[in-house]
Design a protein around this motif. Structure first.
Motif, PDB file in Angstrom:
ATOM      1  N   ASP A 174       2.534   7.021  -8.514  1.00 36.16           N
ATOM      2  CA  ASP A 174       3.865   7.086  -9.118  1.00 36.16           C
ATOM      3  C   ASP A 174       4.616   8.206  -8.401  1.00 36.16           C
ATOM      4  O   ASP A 174       4.366   9.384  -8.626  1.00 36.16           O
ATOM      5  N   THR A 196      12.804   1.377  -1.011  1.00 32.78           N
ATOM      6  CA  THR A 196      12.265   0.740  -2.216  1.00 32.78           C
ATOM      7  C   THR A 196      12.537  -0.755  -2.148  1.00 32.78           C
ATOM      8  O   THR A 196      13.624  -1.180  -1.775  1.00 32.78           O
ATOM      9  N   ALA A 243       4.979   3.528  -6.148  1.00 31.61           N
ATOM     10  CA  ALA A 243       6.056   2.996  -6.971  1.00 31.61           C
ATOM     11  C   ALA A 243       7.109   4.044  -7.288  1.00 31.61           C
ATOM     12  O   ALA A 243       6.802   5.202  -7.562  1.00 31.61           O
ATOM     13  N   LYS A 273       9.064  -0.033  -9.013  1.00 29.04           N
ATOM     14  CA  LYS A 273       9.188  -0.926  -7.842  1.00 29.04           C
ATOM     15  C   LYS A 273       8.467  -0.322  -6.640  1.00 29.04           C
ATOM     16  O   LYS A 273       8.400   0.900  -6.487  1.00 29.04           O
ATOM     17  N   VAL A 274       7.954  -1.196  -5.783  1.00 29.97           N
ATOM     18  CA  VAL A 274       7.161  -0.761  -4.628  1.00 29.97           C
ATOM     19  C   VAL A 274       8.041  -0.075  -3.586  1.00 29.97           C
ATOM     20  O   VAL A 274       9.084  -0.608  -3.188  1.00 29.97           O
ATOM     21  N   THR A 320       7.601  -5.643  -8.007  1.00 33.49           N
ATOM     22  CA  THR A 320       6.922  -4.724  -8.926  1.00 33.49           C
ATOM     23  C   THR A 320       5.502  -4.449  -8.406  1.00 33.49           C
ATOM     24  O   THR A 320       4.975  -5.198  -7.579  1.00 33.49           O
ATOM     25  N   VAL A 321       4.923  -3.395  -8.924  1.00 35.33           N
ATOM     26  CA  VAL A 321       3.565  -3.004  -8.537  1.00 35.33           C
ATOM     27  C   VAL A 321       2.576  -4.137  -8.826  1.00 35.33           C
ATOM     28  O   VAL A 321       1.746  -4.494  -7.984  1.00 35.33           O
TER      29      VAL A 321
END
Length: 241
Positions: free
Chosen positions: A167, A143, A130, A134-135, A147-148
């Motif tokens: 992260d 990106t 992330a 965001k992934v 979301t994760v």
């Protein structure tokens, strides 16, 4: 909680990146097999390996280095980076990798993850990296809008062995892990979560251990081990207590 010492492979060497940037690579060992053996000798129960070149290329690149690691140790190895199809998954599992980590393909082709989990139960993990929540995919170069948690929930009933949550903003900079976000993710899903990125000290491990009840099953550490900030044997003892 299990400690996963990390071996990140670039051009056949063990390196650590800063913030996921390939040009910010520091070489820590030119012999991946010897590095893996040192971790195993220190009591590591698992070793976490990433083919960094493979993550960018979309196919295995550091195959010889991975095989040297598999030949050097008896402990289980989990491998990620450039594993994008069933043939590659099967190839690595046959060669002795205990668990493959699917990252980019988990976002691009969730069905492949589900199919692989059915075919190889307990041997498939999903890596979710992330950036700003965001992934990120393609070796962290892109990106997405997802979301994760959105991505993790896609695999709730698939039989995924673990979600490895990194992260990127904390990776390789020894800033401490994002304990709060990791615990929140672990609480929101039933799949075990492995924390990654930013672990810099035994205090960081203690902080993660304090929220282990949320479902955090393990922690990955690389740079802090190579820098001598974390002693593998000491960390394993702390997490086992």
């Amino acid at each position: 909680m299990i400690l996963f010492p990390a071996i990140d492979l670039k051009d056949g060497n063990c390196v650590r990146l800063k913030l996921g940037l390939m040009e910010e690579a520091t070489v820590f060992n030119t012999d991946p097999g010897a590095q893996a053996k040192a971790f195993a000798d220190a009591g590591a129960q698992w070793i976490h390996v990433v083919d960094l070149n493979g993550a960018f290329a979309g196919k295995p690149v550091n195959g010889a280095a991975v095989e040297s690691i598999l030949a050097a140790v008896d402990v289980p190895v989990q491998l990620g980076g450039g594993i994008r199809d069933m043939a590659t998954i099967e190839m690595w599992l046959q060669k002795g990798v205990s668990r493959v980590i699917l990252g980019t393909v988990a976002l691009r082709n969730p069905q492949l993850v589900k199919d692989a989990c059915k075919r190889f139960p307990g041997r498939v993990a999903v890596g979710i990296d992330a950036k700003g929540g965001k992934v990120a995919v393609e070796g962290w170069a892109e990106t997405s809008d997802l979301t994760v948690l959105d991505l993790a929930l896609k695999f709730e009933d698939a039989g995924v062995a673990a979600i490895i949550y990194t992260d990127i903003d904390r990776d390789g900079v020894l800033a401490g892990p994002n304990t709060q976000a990791t615990a929140a993710l672990a609480q929101a899903i039933s799949t075990p979560v492995i924390a990654s990125g930013g672990v810099s000290s035994l205090d960081d491990l203690k902080a993660l251990k304090a929220v282990a009840g949320s479902g955090i099953a393990g922690v990955i550490s690389g740079r802090a081990i190579y820098d001598g900030r974390i002693d593998v044997a000491e960390a394993i003892k702390l997490l086992a207590e």
